[in-house]
Each structure stands twice: as C-alpha cells, then as structure tokens.
Design a protein around this motif. Structure first.
Motif, PDB file in Angstrom:
ATOM      1  N   GLN A 255       3.364   6.495 -11.291  1.00 54.63           N
ATOM      2  CA  GLN A 255       2.505   7.379 -10.834  1.00 54.63           C
ATOM      3  C   GLN A 255       2.617   8.867 -10.794  1.00 54.63           C
ATOM      4  N   ARG A 256       3.811   9.071 -10.051  1.00 50.63           N
ATOM      5  CA  ARG A 256       4.213  10.232  -9.586  1.00 50.63           C
ATOM      6  C   ARG A 256       5.661  10.428  -9.994  1.00 50.63           C
ATOM      7  N   LEU A 257       6.160  11.632 -10.641  1.00 53.81           N
ATOM      8  CA  LEU A 257       7.388  11.765 -10.961  1.00 53.81           C
ATOM      9  C   LEU A 257       8.318  11.580 -10.012  1.00 53.81           C
TER      10      LEU A 257
ATOM     11  N   GLU B 225      12.072   9.929  -8.846  1.00 55.51           N
ATOM     12  CA  GLU B 225      13.246  10.757  -8.220  1.00 55.51           C
ATOM     13  C   GLU B 225      13.567  10.201  -6.857  1.00 55.51           C
ATOM     14  N   GLN B 226      12.807   9.758  -6.089  1.00 53.78           N
ATOM     15  CA  GLN B 226      13.090   9.321  -4.931  1.00 53.78           C
ATOM     16  C   GLN B 226      13.949   8.166  -4.695  1.00 53.78           C
ATOM     17  N   LEU B 227      13.681   7.326  -5.714  1.00 51.82           N
ATOM     18  CA  LEU B 227      14.418   5.989  -5.662  1.00 51.82           C
ATOM     19  C   LEU B 227      15.761   6.408  -6.314  1.00 51.82           C
TER      20      LEU B 227
ATOM     21  N   LEU C  23       0.771  -1.212  -0.040  1.00 60.20           N
ATOM     22  CA  LEU C  23      -0.217   0.039  -0.123  1.00 60.20           C
ATOM     23  C   LEU C  23       0.934   1.112  -0.023  1.00 60.20           C
ATOM     24  N   GLN C  24       0.020   2.384  -0.224  1.00 58.40           N
ATOM     25  CA  GLN C  24       0.988   3.681  -0.551  1.00 58.40           C
ATOM     26  C   GLN C  24       1.672   3.987   1.073  1.00 58.40           C
ATOM     27  N   GLY C  25       2.826   4.278   0.962  1.00 57.72           N
ATOM     28  CA  GLY C  25       3.344   4.809   2.176  1.00 57.72           C
ATOM     29  C   GLY C  25       3.724   3.808   3.178  1.00 57.72           C
ATOM     30  N   SER C  26       3.779   2.420   2.662  1.00 57.88           N
ATOM     31  CA  SER C  26       4.079   1.332   3.623  1.00 57.88           C
ATOM     32  C   SER C  26       5.499   1.249   3.545  1.00 57.88           C
ATOM     33  N   GLY C  27       6.353   1.961   2.828  1.00 60.73           N
ATOM     34  CA  GLY C  27       7.643   1.837   2.822  1.00 60.73           C
ATOM     35  C   GLY C  27       8.513   1.101   1.729  1.00 60.73           C
ATOM     36  N   LYS C  28       7.801   0.727   0.726  1.00 63.00           N
ATOM     37  CA  LYS C  28       8.293   0.128  -0.512  1.00 63.00           C
ATOM     38  C   LYS C  28       9.567   0.765  -1.068  1.00 63.00           C
ATOM     39  N   THR C  29       9.483   2.075  -1.332  1.00 63.23           N
ATOM     40  CA  THR C  29      10.806   2.718  -1.881  1.00 63.23           C
ATOM     41  C   THR C  29      12.090   2.608  -1.045  1.00 63.23           C
ATOM     42  N   THR C  30      11.764   2.921   0.348  1.00 62.89           N
ATOM     43  CA  THR C  30      12.653   2.953   1.284  1.00 62.89           C
ATOM     44  C   THR C  30      13.249   1.625   1.372  1.00 62.89           C
ATOM     45  N   THR C  31      12.579   0.534   1.475  1.00 60.28           N
ATOM     46  CA  THR C  31      12.899  -0.910   1.478  1.00 60.28           C
ATOM     47  C   THR C  31      13.706  -1.503   0.253  1.00 60.28           C
TER      48      THR C  31
ATOM     49  N   VAL D  10      12.872  -6.980   8.629  1.00 59.25           N
ATOM     50  CA  VAL D  10      12.149  -5.919   9.356  1.00 59.25           C
ATOM     51  C   VAL D  10      12.948  -4.621   9.257  1.00 59.25           C
ATOM     52  N   GLY D  11      12.163  -3.788   8.894  1.00 59.21           N
ATOM     53  CA  GLY D  11      12.478  -2.327   8.900  1.00 59.21           C
ATOM     54  C   GLY D  11      12.446  -1.381  10.061  1.00 59.21           C
ATOM     55  N   THR D  12      13.552  -1.176  10.635  1.00 60.35           N
ATOM     56  CA  THR D  12      13.494  -0.429  11.722  1.00 60.35           C
ATOM     57  C   THR D  12      13.901   0.964  11.996  1.00 60.35           C
ATOM     58  N   GLY D  13      13.776   1.817  10.714  1.00 66.41           N
ATOM     59  CA  GLY D  13      13.900   3.216  10.758  1.00 66.41           C
ATOM     60  C   GLY D  13      13.847   3.730   9.516  1.00 66.41           C
ATOM     61  N   GLU D  14      14.199   5.138   9.233  1.00 66.11           N
ATOM     62  CA  GLU D  14      14.000   5.741   8.086  1.00 66.11           C
ATOM     63  C   GLU D  14      15.247   5.705   7.190  1.00 66.11           C
ATOM     64  N   LYS D  15      16.478   5.349   7.856  1.00 64.57           N
ATOM     65  CA  LYS D  15      17.617   5.408   7.318  1.00 64.57           C
ATOM     66  C   LYS D  15      18.010   3.987   6.484  1.00 64.57           C
TER      67      LYS D  15
ATOM     68  N   THR E 205       7.739  -3.216   8.155  1.00 66.72           N
ATOM     69  CA  THR E 205       8.364  -1.732   8.161  1.00 66.72           C
ATOM     70  C   THR E 205       7.896  -1.132   9.403  1.00 66.72           C
ATOM     71  N   LYS E 206       8.604  -0.092   9.844  1.00 66.24           N
ATOM     72  CA  LYS E 206       8.305   0.821  10.945  1.00 66.24           C
ATOM     73  C   LYS E 206       8.189  -0.028  12.245  1.00 66.24           C
ATOM     74  N   PHE E 207       9.088  -1.026  12.416  1.00 65.92           N
ATOM     75  CA  PHE E 207       9.249  -1.791  13.599  1.00 65.92           C
ATOM     76  C   PHE E 207       9.665  -0.801  14.805  1.00 65.92           C
ATOM     77  N   ASP E 208      10.208   0.277  14.399  1.00 59.60           N
ATOM     78  CA  ASP E 208      11.092   1.261  15.296  1.00 59.60           C
ATOM     79  C   ASP E 208       9.867   1.786  16.140  1.00 59.60           C
ATOM     80  N   GLY E 209       8.622   1.710  15.510  1.00 61.64           N
ATOM     81  CA  GLY E 209       7.638   2.716  16.112  1.00 61.64           C
ATOM     82  C   GLY E 209       7.021   2.001  17.458  1.00 61.64           C
TER      83      GLY E 209
HETATM   84  N1  LIG Z   1      10.304   4.869  11.230  1.00 60.01           N
HETATM   85  C1  LIG Z   1      10.397   4.112  10.094  1.00 60.01           C
HETATM   86  N2  LIG Z   1      10.088   5.048   8.854  1.00 60.01           N
HETATM   87  C2  LIG Z   1       9.819   4.173   7.901  1.00 60.01           C
HETATM   88  C3  LIG Z   1      10.370   2.915   7.660  1.00 60.01           C
HETATM   89  N3  LIG Z   1      10.173   2.575   6.259  1.00 60.01           N
HETATM   90  C4  LIG Z   1       9.804   3.407   5.631  1.00 60.01           C
HETATM   91  N4  LIG Z   1       9.717   4.582   6.470  1.00 60.01           N
HETATM   92  C5  LIG Z   1       9.175   5.950   6.269  1.00 60.01           C
HETATM   93  O1  LIG Z   1       7.871   5.637   5.648  1.00 60.01           O
HETATM   94  C6  LIG Z   1       7.699   6.762   4.845  1.00 60.01           C
HETATM   95  C7  LIG Z   1       7.050   6.235   3.388  1.00 60.01           C
HETATM   96  O2  LIG Z   1       8.249   5.395   2.798  1.00 60.01           O
HETATM   97  P1  LIG Z   1       8.325   5.177   1.488  1.00 60.01           P
HETATM   98  O3  LIG Z   1       9.375   4.139   1.210  1.00 60.01           O
HETATM   99  O4  LIG Z   1       8.241   6.294   0.496  1.00 60.01           O
HETATM  100  O5  LIG Z   1       6.889   4.456   1.174  1.00 60.01           O
HETATM  101  P2  LIG Z   1       6.331   3.861  -0.221  1.00 60.01           P
HETATM  102  O6  LIG Z   1       5.515   2.478   0.008  1.00 60.01           O
HETATM  103  O7  LIG Z   1       7.248   3.752  -1.246  1.00 60.01           O
HETATM  104  O8  LIG Z   1       5.227   4.923  -0.358  1.00 60.01           O
HETATM  105  P3  LIG Z   1       4.382   5.178  -1.981  1.00 60.01           P
HETATM  106  O9  LIG Z   1       5.590   5.128  -2.994  1.00 60.01           O
HETATM  107  O10 LIG Z   1       3.884   6.629  -1.739  1.00 60.01           O
HETATM  108  O11 LIG Z   1       3.459   4.139  -2.063  1.00 60.01           O
HETATM  109  C8  LIG Z   1       8.811   7.677   4.576  1.00 60.01           C
HETATM  110  O12 LIG Z   1       8.864   8.773   5.362  1.00 60.01           O
HETATM  111  C9  LIG Z   1       9.842   6.833   5.172  1.00 60.01           C
HETATM  112  O13 LIG Z   1      11.099   7.196   5.567  1.00 60.01           O
HETATM  113  C10 LIG Z   1      11.033   2.218   8.805  1.00 60.01           C
HETATM  114  O14 LIG Z   1      11.314   1.069   8.829  1.00 60.01           O
HETATM  115  N5  LIG Z   1      10.897   2.895   9.968  1.00 60.01           N
END
Ligand SMILES: Nc1nc2c(ncn2[C@@H]2O[C@H](COP(=O)(O)OP(=O)(O)OP(=O)(O)O)[C@@H](O)[C@H]2O)c(=O)[nH]1
Ligand SMILES: [Mg+2]
Length: 442
Positions: free
Chosen positions: A133-135, A139-141, A102-110, A263-268, A238-242
């Motif tokens: 869908q979005r430019l 760019e983020q990736l 889903l959107q914002g789940s952390g796909k790109t970061t992961t 398991v994703g544990t942060g934004e970095k 993801t966001k297991f640090d929360g």
């Molecule tokens: N704290 C924390 N934040 C995370 C983690 N993984 C992702 N994020 C944050 O979650 C937000 C969304 O992450 P994205 O990787 O952009 O999520 P996405 O699924 O690619 O989102 P869309 O492309 O919009 O569908 C960002 O602000 C990330 O920094 C994590 O493991 N821990």
C-alpha cells in the motif's frame, strides 16, 4: 495513596457489615466485575469469569486467600486455554508465517522481532514485504531486515511477493518465511480480500494476529472478524510496555480460542517475550482495583472477628489474646480510625479521631512485645499474672517493670471501659469522651 486504600476499606467495611458472608462475597464479586471491565476485559468473558470465581471461592470457603486463589486460577485457566506458546515449526521447512492486524498495531516491528528471535536460535529467516500500500512500508521492513542481518524480498503485489519468497526459500533452504502485510484503520473488505489471496497463494502454517494491547474492548470484535476470514492460529500482543492492564489478553484468548504466543514490550527489535499467562495475571492483580478486592474479602472475615470480640467485651471476658488480635487487626488496617469503625454502631466516631497511627508508634511495639512474652495461659486470664510474673514479662519484652505495670493498669481500665461502652447507650458516652479528649488535646 494510603488514604485511598483506607477509605476504600472503610467503605467496604461499612457496606459489608450488614451482610452474611455470602452476600458479602456477592458484593465483592460485583466490584470485581467493574474492575475487570475497567481493565478492558471483554464483557462476555467477565461474566464467565465471575461465575467461575464465585463457585470456586465457595468450594474453598469464603475468605481472602481463597478468593485470591480462585481468582488467580480462573484467570490463569482462561489465558492458558488455547495451549501452545511461542513459535512452532512446521514438520517440513520452511515454516511460513502470515502477519495480520490493524494499522499501526505493530506488524512490521513484530515481524522483525520474531525474525531476530529465530535467528538467535540458529534459524535462517526470510522476511517478505507484502505491504504494498505504501512504499515506506516496504522500506521500513527492508531496513529492519538489514539491521538484524536477515534476508528480505518483495515484489509488485502481495501475492507475487509471497510466491517469490516461497521459491527463494525452497531454493536456498530457509527455515522460516515471515510475510508482513498491510493494515487498515478499521477492517475493510479489500484488506480481508487481500489477506485471503496472500493466504491462498502461500498456504501459511501460522497466521499471527498482531494486536495492540492498549486498545479497548472493540479489539475483540476486530480480532473475531479477522479470525472468521483468515483463521488465525496465534495472537501477539504489542505495546505491553505501556499502561495497558493486559485485560485485553484475557478476552482475546478465551473469545478466539487462539493461543497468545508472544508479547511485544518495546520499540526495539529485542523487545519480544514469550507470552506467559502468569505475567498477565500478575499484572491484572497488581492493578490496584483488583488487588484491593482481596482486601475487601479479608475485611469480611475481620468483621466476623470484630463481632466475636464485641461479644467478649460485653461479657467482660476480653483478654490479652483478644487484645493482641485487635492490635494485629490495627496493623492490617493501618490506623486507629479503621479499628473504631469496626465496632458496631461506631461508624461516625471514626471521624472524630485524628489520624493516630498507633501501629507504628513505639508504644504499640512495646505492648506487642509484652503480650508476646506472656504464656498462653496468662494471655487467656490476666488475673493469673503475679508481680514476679510481671518482672519476667518485663525482661522478655526488654522493658522496665514500671512500663509493664502501667500497661496492665491501662488494659484493666480499657477493658472496664469497653464493657461499659459495649452496653446500651455506651457509644454515645464513648463519643462524648472522645470529643472531650480531642478538646483537651487541641
Ligand atoms: N512501545 C512499543 N511500541 C511498539 C511495539 N510494537 C510496535 N511499536 C511501535 O508502534 C508503531 C507502529 O509499529 P509498526 O510495526 O509500524 O506497525 P504496523 O502494524 O506495521 O503498522 P502499518 O504497517 O502502518 O499497518 C511504531 O512506532 C513501533 O515502534 C511495542 O511492543 N512497544
Ligand atoms: Mg507495517
């Protein structure tokens, strides 16, 4: 915090008093059910879990350790069912991975996190921007790829991006290709269709579902729809640090039958860890509610002990061993109040006592030292203790003979009093005595 624990113990003891062990276990299991649901474990899974814990606890014998063991094992088993953890390479490179969620789940970061993880292990990774869908998404990736120094490719459409990536990977011998895709706020047909088309065009070895561990129960249903459409092979939380309890992991693992990988544990980009079942189990069990359940089971057992002791008091055969057991019990319960409320019929009396913390008082330490300086026989039968033995006990406990004598006097008076109070009408008299003492103190 402390008050809360004591309160819950007290009410547990009150509840459990009138039941035999099996009924008590049922009660605790009901509490467990509520706690698991509160921790976001999927309701169907909760039902199965409870049934297993019940059977296992009974097999082992009802008790705190056994209950905890049964619970831990069952949770672990539920999480580990699906097998493989971490990254699995295809027999022939490149290993192609499709990321979904889903959107914002952390796909790109992961996507970037996994790339970094693999790069550190000497692999040549290609990241694919297939979220068109979005430019900004592309760019983020691209930026993340530059940050971790891996290659990046994109195109006009998701399918074109995928095909171009495969060609590049074949030409330049990449080990792994990871395709980042678009997300939606909720599942929709167009998203599923797009994913399906990319999947058909790139034939990935792995389809990773990226799930936000902070989402509630409906995350399971969403994941199931993804699974039905594009056959997931792994889940990343993801966001297991929360503040998440990790409960969602239990449901995902057992409902999907798909292994949790990372398991994703942060934004970095470095914040990625291998999924380890024990971690979730520890986290769940560490989450107050469930931890205190084990305590409740132990109170069932202590209740049994308390009954035995009351019997002994009535017969007048209360000895130092029983006394020590009581002291230990107090240590566990933390204060005198809880001990008093263990005495059958004395429930309300507890409130009349102040918050005397006898366990941590110096006197209690002395008493314990004295009893521990006695031989087993002496503990069984206080009458055996002659003056010379008393001085030996005083030496052993590092106390003066006067202090030992005072303790013996107190013990004898106490045992006598306890015997009286254990008889009919005794509790009323005990209550009267206590309020009298409280008045004197005040
Ligand atoms: N704290 C924390 N934040 C995370 C983690 N993984 C992702 N994020 C944050 O979650 C937000 C969304 O992450 P994205 O990787 O952009 O999520 P996405 O699924 O690619 O989102 P869309 O492309 O919009 O569908 C960002 O602000 C990330 O920094 C994590 O493991 N821990
Ligand atoms: Mg994204």
């Amino acid at each position: 915090m402390f008050t809360k624990i004591t309160e819950s113990l007290k009410s547990a003891i009150k509840h459990l008093r009138h039941f035999d062990d099996e009924a008590s276990l049922k009660r605790v299991l009901e509490d467990l059910r509520k706690a698991l649901l509160k921790s976001d474990v999927y309701h169907k899974v909760v039902k199965e879990l409870i049934a297993k814990v019940e059977i296992r606890t009974k097999e082992l014998g009802i008790g705190k350790e056994h209950f905890t063991k049964a619970l831990e094992e069952t949770l672990y088993e539920t999480l580990a069912i699906a097998g493989t953890q971490g990254f699995v390479f295809a027999s022939k490179p490149p290993t192609v991975v499709l990321m979904a969620g889903l959107q914002g789940s952390g796909k790109t970061t992961t996507t970037a996190k996994i790339a970094r993880y693999l790069k550190e292990r000497g692999k040549k990774v290609l990241l694919v921007g297939a979220d068109l869908q979005r430019l900004a998404a592309v760019e983020q990736l691209r930026q993340l790829a530059a940050q971790i120094d891996v290659e990046f490719i994109s195109a006009e459409t998701p399918v074109e991006a995928g095909i171009a990536a495969l060609k590049l990977a074949a030409d330049r011998l990449f080990d792994v290709v990871i395709i980042d895709t678009a997300g939606r706020l909720a599942i929709d047909e167009a998203l599923m269709q797009e994913l399906d088309t990319v999947k058909a065009a790139t034939k990935p070895h792995e389809v990773f579902y990226v799930a936000d561990s902070m989402t509630g129960q409906d995350a399971i249903k969403t994941a199931e729809s993804f699974h039905a459409k594009i056959a997931l092979t792994g889940v990343i939380l993801t966001k297991f640090d929360g503040d998440s309890t990790g409960g969602i992991a239990i449901g995902l693992a057992s409902q999907l039958g798909v292994p949790l990988r990372f398991v994703g544990t942060g934004e970095k980009v470095g914040d990625l860890e291998l999924f380890l079942p024990d971690r979730i189990v520890t986290r769940l069990l560490g989450g107050g509610d469930i931890a205190s359940l084990a305590e409740k089971v132990s109170s069932v057992i202590d209740e049994k002990k308390a009954k035995e002791i009351t019997k002994k008091i009535k017969k007048g055969s209360f000895n130092f061993n029983d006394f020590l057991a009581q002291v230990e019990q107090m240590g566990k319960l933390g204060n005198m109040k809880s001990l008093i409320s263990l005495i059958p019929g004395a429930g309300n009396l507890a409130d009349k006592l102040g918050d005397m913390d006898l366990e941590h008082s110096g006197e209690m330490r002395h008493i314990r030292a004295m009893i521990q300086s006695m031989t087993p026989k002496e503990r069984e039968d206080p009458d055996l203790i002659t003056p010379s033995r008393k001085s030996r006990i005083a030496n052993g406990a590092g106390l003066k003979i006067d202090e030992v004598n005072r303790f013996f006097k107190q013990f004898r008076n106490g045992a006598k009093m306890a015997k009286q109070f254990a008889g009919k009408g005794g509790m009323e008299r005990f209550g009267a005595l206590l309020s009298q003492q409280n008045r004197v103190r005040a």
